[in-house]
Design a protein around this motif. Structure first.
Motif, short mmCIF file in Angstrom:
data_model
loop_
_atom_site.label_atom_id
_atom_site.label_comp_id
_atom_site.label_asym_id
_atom_site.label_seq_id
_atom_site.Cartn_x
_atom_site.Cartn_y
_atom_site.Cartn_z
N GLN A 371 0.82 -1.22 0.00
CA GLN A 371 0.00 0.00 0.00
C GLN A 371 0.85 1.27 0.00
N LEU A 411 -4.16 -4.02 -6.21
CA LEU A 411 -4.65 -2.64 -6.15
C LEU A 411 -5.99 -2.50 -6.85
N GLU A 414 -8.76 -4.55 -4.66
CA GLU A 414 -9.06 -4.08 -3.31
C GLU A 414 -9.34 -2.59 -3.26
N SER A 416 -7.17 1.07 -3.51
CA SER A 416 -6.02 1.43 -2.69
C SER A 416 -5.85 2.92 -2.64
N ALA A 418 -3.10 4.22 -2.35
CA ALA A 418 -1.67 4.45 -2.65
C ALA A 418 -1.42 5.70 -3.47
N GLN A 436 -6.27 3.48 -7.56
CA GLN A 436 -5.64 2.16 -7.52
C GLN A 436 -5.23 1.67 -8.91
#
Length: 707
Positions: A371, A411, A414, A416, A418, A436
């Motif tokens: 992440q 990514l 789920e 993310s 990030a 993601q």
């Protein structure tokens, strides 16, 4: 003794508050007010006492003071305003009061005080204004109110004029830009440009540590929009920043000096590409130096075995990625290149070593680190390299592919935070790509890799095709929500086009996979439904060409699947595909003669460079589909393509129709004549035998002559 002193002060304050609350005598009230504000200014009141002051006088008293005219005899002119501001600054230390509408509606007053001339006796008023503005900015509604009520321009003027407290003005500006950069620039571009002009001038001229401090401040004043390159003042700022950075980076620096300079350079690249770097020998040397330093920094950091050292350097390495991406683009640039060929070759070699370090780093990544926004930035830059330079580091990239597929899948599945955590001034995640969306940056590289046996086998064994099908489905949903809006080509559309390229590679090289893998049946189903929706839309021809050709190529392989057995969606898809293929060419005046020449249709002209190859591939695929779908010739008859094609070939000069085009037409026509008597009859009734002979279509001539 101290306790007794504090007790005396508190009892004096209580008496003063009683006078302010109950007395009707102006002189008494004024004397009490002076004592209260003196205590406030001396910092002698705690939160409880501040609240008692507010409960005693509310906003009514400071409002009256701000609106009052003449002060008492012998007092300075701004006495009442100064007292009122001190009380408001006192109230603003309570967050609840700082966001009160009675404070927010004073913002224009605060602004006026900042831009008015200030005498040395009135500096406390300015301090109080900055205290109020800082408190307002810390509230939920505050930043929006400050921007809409003109505080940005007031702060800019205070800073540019070097007014008292100008450092506070700069701090507040940095805060507002961090929260509402776009709004600030939309409303106050000229004032913000004036600040940038002053900062860039200071940056160029100062020769002490201030230069490096300015490297930290300047990125906040470089907007992504409007571009600085569109404005003469902006261009002057950029030139000063270039010269200042060239001075810094050409000197021997410590790490603490080099890092902010690299971040500033990356910020300029994000905002203006390489346009801020002048053409010519000095500019090309500077650009090469910049990319070189970035590559060295990446290697030094990512080849470092100590993870704690890497942790502290992630921000500067992310900035280096931005500089390296510019390096890749400049090495590939053929039109007006900034770099000479020798420099390009040297940089490609240096960048290859840096990407070796990125791959080394990514191979050490643990599951619990996925992440981390820095992993996202590292994958993103590696994607840019693979997209352009697939021949290099082939072995290492193949070994990393399982990780890349796993990371992109994780990514995507789920979701993310990030990418959205990345600092916007360092790594742009603008566009319609999801936070993601690591796949978006890997697709171009995957497109190259699926054309080669070993990486393609790895991608297939890691489940990339199924992931790409899911991703395609999702991106199509995103695009359909945008269709009809007048947006330019989005990253969503680019991703869909690149994904089509990957699927075409798979269709051509591993047709068995298409038959075997159920995900391709879902993709076929989507293509059947999507093309009829997409084709009528303006400005989406390249994507339509990709989807039409991919659908036709897949239909050859999946001809026996239920979804293609004369269903409504299959017929609508083929109608749309026929429409795309049949309308690509037209007859137009031939400049070299009085006659007509075959030409690409006006609606296709601007996109033809991207569509041409797909059109020819689509014609081949359609020819292969004709014998597989008994209802297809009838669809072609209904579209009246044969009549249109006969008319085109009859009217134009044969010399204007190139051999490749004749071959494409003949491929489809031969299959239609073989599969359908009505098609043969239409061609013959439109002088097909004559123009087949005229254009040297021997195979078609033979088919037409057979009974």
């Amino acid at each position: 003794a101290m306790a007794s002193e504090a007790g005396d002060r508190n009892s004096t304050l209580r008496r003063c508050l009683g006078v302010l609350r109950d007395s009707r005598n102006d002189s008494e009230q004024f004397a009490a007010l002076l004592l209260v504000t003196k205590a406030v200014r001396a910092g002698e009141v705690d939160a409880k006492t501040r609240r008692q002051i507010f409960d005693a006088i509310g906003f009514t008293f400071p409002n009256r003071l701000l609106a009052s005219g003449q002060p008492p005899a012998g007092c300075p002119e701004d006495t009442f305003r100064a007292l009122g501001l001190t009380l408001l600054a006192c109230f603003c230390t309570d967050p609840e009061l700082a966001g009160h509408s009675q404070i927010l509606n004073k913002i224009p007053t605060f602004n006026d005080i900042l831009v008015s001339p200030c005498s040395p006796d009135n500096t406390s008023m300015i301090d109080d204004v900055y205290q109020c503005l800082s408190a307002i900015m810390a509230t939920t509604r505050g930043p929006r109110e400050l921007v809409t009520k003109g505080t940005v321009s007031a702060l800019c003027q205070a800073y540019v004029n070097c007014s008292y407290g100008s450092n506070c003005a700069l701090t507040l500006l940095l805060g507002l830009l961090a929260i509402a950069e776009v709004k600030c620039w939309q409303r106050d571009t000229p004032h913000l440009l004036a600040v940038l002009s002053k900062l860039s001038d200071d940056f160029l001229k100062t020769e002490d540590m201030t230069k490096f401090e300015l490297c930290e401040v300047l990125p906040h004043f470089i907007p992504l929009s409007p571009p600085l390159t569109q404005d003469s003042q902006g261009l002057e700022c950029l030139h000063r920043l270039y010269k200042g950075l060239a001075n810094i980076l050409g000197s021997k620096l410590s790490q603490s000096q080099r890092d902010p300079a690299l971040k500033l350079a990356a910020c300029l690249v994000q905002a203006c590409g390489s346009e801020w770097i002048p053409a010519g020998s000095a500019g090309s040397k500077f650009l090469a130096l910049l990319v070189n330093l970035a590559c060295v920094e990446v290697r030094l950091t990512l080849e470092e075995p100590d993870p704690f050292k890497v942790e502290g350097k992630k921000e500067v390495v992310t900035a280096c990625y931005v500089l390296i991406e510019m390096g890749i683009q400049e090495c590939l640039r053929e039109e007006k290149p900034l770099l000479e060929e020798v420099q390009k070759m040297q940089l490609m070699r240096i960048m290859e070593e840096a990407f070796g370090a990125v791959i080394f780093y990514l191979r050490q990544v643990k599951q619990e680190e996925l992440q981390d926004p820095f992993i996202f930035a590292s994958v993103r830059i590696l994607g840019a390299w693979i997209a352009e330079e697939t021949s290099s580091l082939k072995q290492e990239i193949c070994e990393l592919l399982p990780f890349l597929v796993h990371y992109a899948k994780k990514l995507f599945k789920e979701g993310s935070p990030a990418a959205s955590l990345l600092q916007p001034e360092l790594v742009s995640t603008k566009g319609s790509g999801l936070p993601q969306d690591a796949l978006r940056f890997l697709l171009p590289g995957f497109c190259h890799l699926t054309a080669e046996d070993r990486p393609r086998d790895i991608l297939i064994s890691e489940g990339a095709p199924a992931l790409l099908c899911e991703y395609f489905l999702h991106q199509w949903e995103v695009l359909t929500s945008e269709l009809g809006s007048l947006t330019p080509l989005t990253s969503t559309e680019m991703s869909l086009q690149t994904a089509c390229g990957i699927f075409l590679n798979l269709v051509v090289t591993v047709p068995d996979l298409i038959r075997r893998d159920k995900t391709f049946s879902s993709l076929m189903d989507l293509l059947l439904k999507s093309l009829p929706l997409l084709l009528p839309q303006k400005d989406h021809l390249v994507l339509a060409a990709n989807m039409a050709t991919l659908g036709l190529m897949m239909a050859r392989i999946l001809a026996s699947s239920a979804v293609l057995q004369g269903t409504q969606s299959a017929k609508e898809f083929f109608r749309a595909a026929i429409c795309f293929l049949s309308q690509a060419h037209t007859a137009q005046a031939d400049p070299g003669s009085d006659g007509l020449a075959a030409a690409v249709s006006p609606a296709y002209t601007s996109a033809w460079a991207d569509v041409r190859e797909l059109w020819f591939l689509g014609m081949q695929a359609l020819a292969s589909c004709v014998p597989l779908f008994p209802w297809l010739p009838q669809a072609i008859l209904q579209a009246q393509w044969l009549e249109g094609l006969s008319e085109l070939l009859t009217r134009v000069s044969p010399a204007s129709v190139d051999f490749e085009l004749i071959t494409a037409f003949q491929g489809v026509l031969v299959e239609l004549v073989r599969a359908s008597k009505p098609c043969r009859d239409v061609i013959l009734s439109h002088h097909g035998g004559e123009w087949a002979n005229l254009y040297g279509m021997a195979a078609l001539e033979q088919c037409l002559s057979e009974q």
